[in-house]
Scaffold this active site. Structure first.
Site, PDB file in Angstrom:
ATOM      1  N   CYS A 244       0.502   3.915   3.322  1.00 16.65           N
ATOM      2  CA  CYS A 244       0.910   3.037   4.143  1.00 16.65           C
ATOM      3  C   CYS A 244       2.412   4.012   4.128  1.00 16.65           C
ATOM      4  O   CYS A 244       2.250   3.901   5.833  1.00 16.65           O
ATOM      5  CB  CYS A 244       0.105   1.666   3.914  1.00 16.65           C
ATOM      6  SG  CYS A 244      -0.980   1.423   3.743  1.00 16.65           S
TER       7      CYS A 244
ATOM      8  N   CYS B 264       1.126  -1.082  -0.128  1.00 21.75           N
ATOM      9  CA  CYS B 264      -0.199  -0.030   0.313  1.00 21.75           C
ATOM     10  C   CYS B 264       0.897   1.162  -0.211  1.00 21.75           C
ATOM     11  O   CYS B 264       1.604   1.601   1.045  1.00 21.75           O
ATOM     12  CB  CYS B 264      -1.197  -0.182   1.186  1.00 21.75           C
ATOM     13  SG  CYS B 264      -1.198   1.346   1.889  1.00 21.75           S
TER      14      CYS B 264
END
Lengths: 234, 177
Positions: free
Chosen positions: B77, B74
């Protein structure tokens, strides 16, 4: 063909018509906004009005007349004492209510346990750790009749609690009457910080009445090894 | 003879006002549903951290907890984690507990990534996805703020500076409570 002659009267009429049309639309728009505003603000105003503490009732036909001055002075002197007495009694009532709620909560929890895990089918598994020098428990996995029913990770705090003599109820479930097999896997660190994984098995007979089993992790000093035993409580 | 009623400026103004009224009253599209976990007690769990220790959420009752669900694949993230490290350094001594919750299928990826980034807060591994369903995890990153009483107070999805500003303000509010 009729020619359209610029005519003062018809021009005026058209202006009036346009202005009328605009006024009508403006009136409709304003009415809609006002209705929406009242729909939103109105209930809020009513709610706020209802929250206002009730004002003293207006004097009726039989309302008493104003008290004399000395009685009024006495009444004023008594006022500081009356509120504190009132607060004290309210506080006591609140404390009593809290105590009742806690008791009720406890009774409900016990009742819930009895309903979910009736004594005739209940099986409870406990974990205890004796000493713990040769084994630092990290997790315990339980399988009943080859089906995983519980997996518990122990934090440092929980492991410390076990070492200090705590007994943990790791699993409670329901089993039918008859023969069953319990398998427990213990994962942790052994001596010299080595990864350690051991299993223990118990075949038991579930009768009528609750069954309590204890997973004992103890140190076997002679062999410098931990010992894993499953015991049945009588 | 028909009056010459051509649409002129009054009509244009009336139409514009009507459209404005209609648009102001129109329901705004809901981009994301209200998180179902908000306002409810945070589900307790215990997971193993990258450091090897086991961490249980209920042991942090009385502290403000920030759970950050993330994955190595991600992008946002990866951008968020260094910022969370700064938050941890700033507010850790004020009672903030920051827990990274990795949901990669292969925990080894998470361990490697966490070591590369160099985060000092606990990064917990949930490869079996035992905890993610408890928090209705739909997408990562997801940031969950839990107050000192163990109640989920704020939930944020995605990451950008505006969202970060929002949850930092909420975090300060919870620390002040």
């Amino acid at each position: 063909m009729n020619a359209v002659r610029p005519d003062a009267l018809s021009a005026t009429r058209s202006r009036v018509a346009r202005a009328s049309w605009f006024a009508a639309w403006l009136a409709v728009w304003l009415a809609a906004w006002l209705a929406a505003w009242l729909a939103i603000v109105g209930p809020i105003g009513v709610a706020l009005a209802q929250e206002q503490p009730a004002e003293s009732a207006p004097a009726g036909a039989n309302a008493p007349t104003a008290p004399p001055a000395d009685a009024a002075a006495a009444a004023v002197a008594d006022q500081p004492a009356a509120p504190s007495q009132e607060f004290k009694s309210i506080d006591q009532d609140v404390q009593a209510l809290k105590k009742d709620v806690v008791e009720l909560n406890k009774d409900l929890f016990v009742l819930e346990e009895e309903l979910l895990f009736p004594a005739n089918t209940q099986v409870a598994v406990f974990v205890s750790l004796d000493v713990g020098e040769f084994f630092a428990v990290d997790s315990v996995t339980l399988k009943v009749d080859d089906k995983e029913v519980a997996n518990y990770l122990y934090t440092a705090r929980e492991a410390e609690a076990l070492m200090r003599g705590g007994v943990q109820r790791m699993y409670v479930g329901n089993l039918k009457v008859g023969k069953h097999e319990l398998v427990a896997f213990f994962t942790g660190k052994g001596t010299h910080e080595r990864d350690y994984k051991r299993g223990a098995t118990l075949n038991f007979d579930k009768g009528i009445g609750a069954k309590y089993l204890e997973l004992q992790i103890s140190d076997r000093a002679r062999k410098q090894q931990p010992e894993f035993v499953i015991k049945e409580w009588e | 003879m028909k009056a010459d009623v051509r649409p002129g400026w009054p009509a244009a103004v009336a139409i514009a006002l009507t459209l404005a009224a209609l648009l102001a009253g129109a329901p705004r599209p809901v981009l994301a549903a209200e998180p179902s976990i908000r306002g409810k007690p945070a589900a307790d769990f215990a997971l193993k951290a990258v450091s090897g220790q086991n961490v249980r959420l209920s042991e942090h009752l009385g502290e403000v907890v920030l759970l950050n669900f993330w994955a190595t694949w991600c992008g946002p993230c990866r951008l968020q984690m260094p910022r969370l490290e700064q938050l941890h350094a700033t507010y850790g001594s004020a009672g903030l507990v920051l827990l990274g919750m990795n949901v990669d299928d292969d925990a080894a990826d998470a361990v490697e990534f966490a070591r590369t980034i160099g985060v000092s807060y606990p990064v917990l591994l949930d490869p079996r996805k035992a905890v993610a369903p408890l928090y209705d995890l739909d997408a990562v990153p997801m940031t969950v703020l839990i107050d000192r009483a163990g109640v989920v107070r704020f939930v944020h999805y995605d990451y950008d500076p505006a969202i970060e500003k929002l949850y930092v303000a909420e975090l300060r509010q919870l620390l002040d409570e």
